[in-house]
Design a protein around this motif. Structure first.
Motif, PDB file in Angstrom:
ATOM      1  N   ALA A 113      -2.630  -2.895  -5.185  1.00 49.50           N
ATOM      2  CA  ALA A 113      -2.225  -3.009  -3.802  1.00 49.50           C
ATOM      3  C   ALA A 113      -3.724  -2.882  -3.168  1.00 49.50           C
ATOM      4  O   ALA A 113      -4.394  -2.057  -3.442  1.00 49.50           O
ATOM      5  N   ASP A 114      -3.860  -4.002  -2.505  1.00 45.82           N
ATOM      6  CA  ASP A 114      -5.298  -3.950  -1.678  1.00 45.82           C
ATOM      7  C   ASP A 114      -5.108  -4.532  -0.353  1.00 45.82           C
ATOM      8  O   ASP A 114      -4.188  -5.672  -0.093  1.00 45.82           O
ATOM      9  N   ALA A 115      -5.702  -3.915   0.631  1.00 40.74           N
ATOM     10  CA  ALA A 115      -5.495  -4.190   2.106  1.00 40.74           C
ATOM     11  C   ALA A 115      -6.013  -5.400   2.421  1.00 40.74           C
ATOM     12  O   ALA A 115      -5.703  -6.095   3.278  1.00 40.74           O
ATOM     13  N   ILE A 119       0.739  -1.297  -0.057  1.00 41.01           N
ATOM     14  CA  ILE A 119       0.082  -0.073  -0.080  1.00 41.01           C
ATOM     15  C   ILE A 119       0.584   1.301   0.082  1.00 41.01           C
ATOM     16  O   ILE A 119       0.547   2.233  -0.655  1.00 41.01           O
ATOM     17  N   ILE A 120       1.907   1.179   0.869  1.00 44.28           N
ATOM     18  CA  ILE A 120       2.653   2.362   0.942  1.00 44.28           C
ATOM     19  C   ILE A 120       3.321   2.788  -0.499  1.00 44.28           C
ATOM     20  O   ILE A 120       3.479   3.746  -0.984  1.00 44.28           O
ATOM     21  N   MET A 121       3.868   1.553  -1.058  1.00 40.94           N
ATOM     22  CA  MET A 121       4.528   1.756  -2.444  1.00 40.94           C
ATOM     23  C   MET A 121       3.541   2.269  -3.396  1.00 40.94           C
ATOM     24  O   MET A 121       3.775   3.184  -4.292  1.00 40.94           O
ATOM     25  N   GLY A 143      -3.501  -0.961   7.922  1.00 38.97           N
ATOM     26  CA  GLY A 143      -3.280  -0.963   6.496  1.00 38.97           C
ATOM     27  C   GLY A 143      -4.767  -0.573   6.054  1.00 38.97           C
ATOM     28  O   GLY A 143      -4.936   0.291   4.891  1.00 38.97           O
ATOM     29  N   ARG A 144      -6.017  -1.049   6.659  1.00 38.05           N
ATOM     30  CA  ARG A 144      -7.034  -0.819   6.154  1.00 38.05           C
ATOM     31  C   ARG A 144      -7.515   0.694   6.095  1.00 38.05           C
ATOM     32  O   ARG A 144      -8.089   1.234   5.296  1.00 38.05           O
ATOM     33  N   SER A 196      -9.698   1.860   2.426  1.00 31.15           N
ATOM     34  CA  SER A 196     -10.513   0.718   1.786  1.00 31.15           C
ATOM     35  C   SER A 196     -10.469   0.839   0.302  1.00 31.15           C
ATOM     36  O   SER A 196     -11.673   0.436  -0.449  1.00 31.15           O
ATOM     37  N   ARG A 197      -9.424   1.251  -0.154  1.00 32.32           N
ATOM     38  CA  ARG A 197      -9.262   1.311  -1.581  1.00 32.32           C
ATOM     39  C   ARG A 197      -8.237   0.572  -2.219  1.00 32.32           C
ATOM     40  O   ARG A 197      -7.183   0.042  -1.320  1.00 32.32           O
TER      41      ARG A 197
END
Length: 322
Positions: free
Chosen positions: A242-244, A84-86, A139-140, A145-146
């Protein structure tokens, strides 16, 4: 005294790992090649290797921690946060900066767990269970939530294929092999590796013999966190999104690979080469059973039985050595 004791633990761990998983891998490969028409093909073997990269990187970090007598339930969640960060910051900050940020955060999260285990002597299971809850929820929240698609070349480079003969190997597969080779050398040929085995064998005895237990544990958890960051990088190479909610069972998959690979959940015995074989065995079983038309739920049942059987064998072996 310290070196001799550490070497004894290293030899004990290295001697046990590898033979059983290799035989199981060979048997499974032959069985699925005989029962399915598509298993032993160049395309399927290339796909199978690609599917092993993310779990393989998570599993090698898990191996280091389990060798010290610990366990990490948060590794999959840490890797997801890294993706997610990347993905979220690459468009504005650039791919290189976002990659460095993700690797730093993953390493910091691993170090945080190591600090609680080493300094406060909290049980690794409890520490990483709490870390799993915190990191997964964070993370979520952080992703709102995207999901975030990725198109930066640097972040998906691990998925690029290199045609080497009939089987195409990706950059991720080659990187995985380099990581395993480096850690195999470190565990077998360095004082740090001997200390890891000694701590897993008997932490208090290692402390009394002058081994820097706290420092070694911190290095193990921090190194594992870095490996989880590399797993996040590899995950974007396989699926550039990237998905939480991704990789929710990655922690269990990594533990499965480690245990089936011959590393003792009680610490002090095993090695990364066994984990590599365990990772490949899990991928082979899932691929072969899927092509044979076996429902995924039955595959999970079979994998669970394998894990319990491997732990039972390890327990019997430990009792036989006492």
């Amino acid at each position: 005294m310290t070196t001799a004791t550490g070497t004894r633990w290293a030899r004990l761990g290295l001697a046990r790992s590898g033979v059983g998983p290799l035989l199981a891998l060979a048997v499974a490969g032959v069985a699925f090649s005989a029962t399915t028409a598509t298993f032993f093909t160049a395309d399927n073997l290339s796909l199978l290797l690609d599917q092993s990269v993310v779990v393989g990187l998570l599993a090698v970090g898990q191996t280091l921690i389990i060798l010290t007598g610990g366990i990490d339930l948060a590794n999959g969640a840490i890797a997801v946060v890294g993706t997610i960060i990347m993905a979220r910051h690459a468009p504005g900050q650039g791919a290189a900066v976002s990659l460095l940020a993700a690797l730093t955060v993953c390493t910091a999260l691993g170090t945080a767990s190591g600090t609680l285990v080493a300094r406060l002597r909290l049980p690794p299971f409890i520490v990483t269970l709490g870390m799993l809850a915190v990191v997964a929820a964070s993370g979520r929240l952080y992703s709102q939530s995207r999901s975030y698609p990725v198109d930066a070349a640097l972040l998906v480079v691990s998925g690029r294929q290199l045609p080497l003969g009939p089987i195409a190997l990706s950059h991720g597969v080659l990187g995985l092999l380099l990581v395993y080779a480096a850690l195999w050398y470190m565990l077998r040929q360095t004082a740090w590796g001997r200390h890891v085995y000694a701590i897993g064998g008997n932490q208090e005895a290692a402390r009394l013999m002058g081994i820097p237990v706290n420092r070694t544990l911190l290095s193990v958890y921090a190194g594992a966190g870095l490996l989880y960051g590399l797993a996040a990088w590899a995950a974007l190479g396989r699926i550039p999104n990237a998905d939480a909610n991704a990789y929710q069972t990655a922690n269990l998959d990594s533990i499965t690979a480690v245990v089936i690979g011959g590393t003792s959940l009680f610490g002090g015995r095993g090695g990364v080469m066994g984990t590599l074989l365990g990772t490949l065995l899990v991928s082979v079983l899932r691929s072969g059973l899927t092509q044979a038309g076996i429902d995924a739920l039955y595959q999970d049942v079979g994998t669970g039985i394998l894990v319990v059987a491997a732990v039972a064998v390890d327990q019997v072996a430990r009792r036989g050595q006492k």
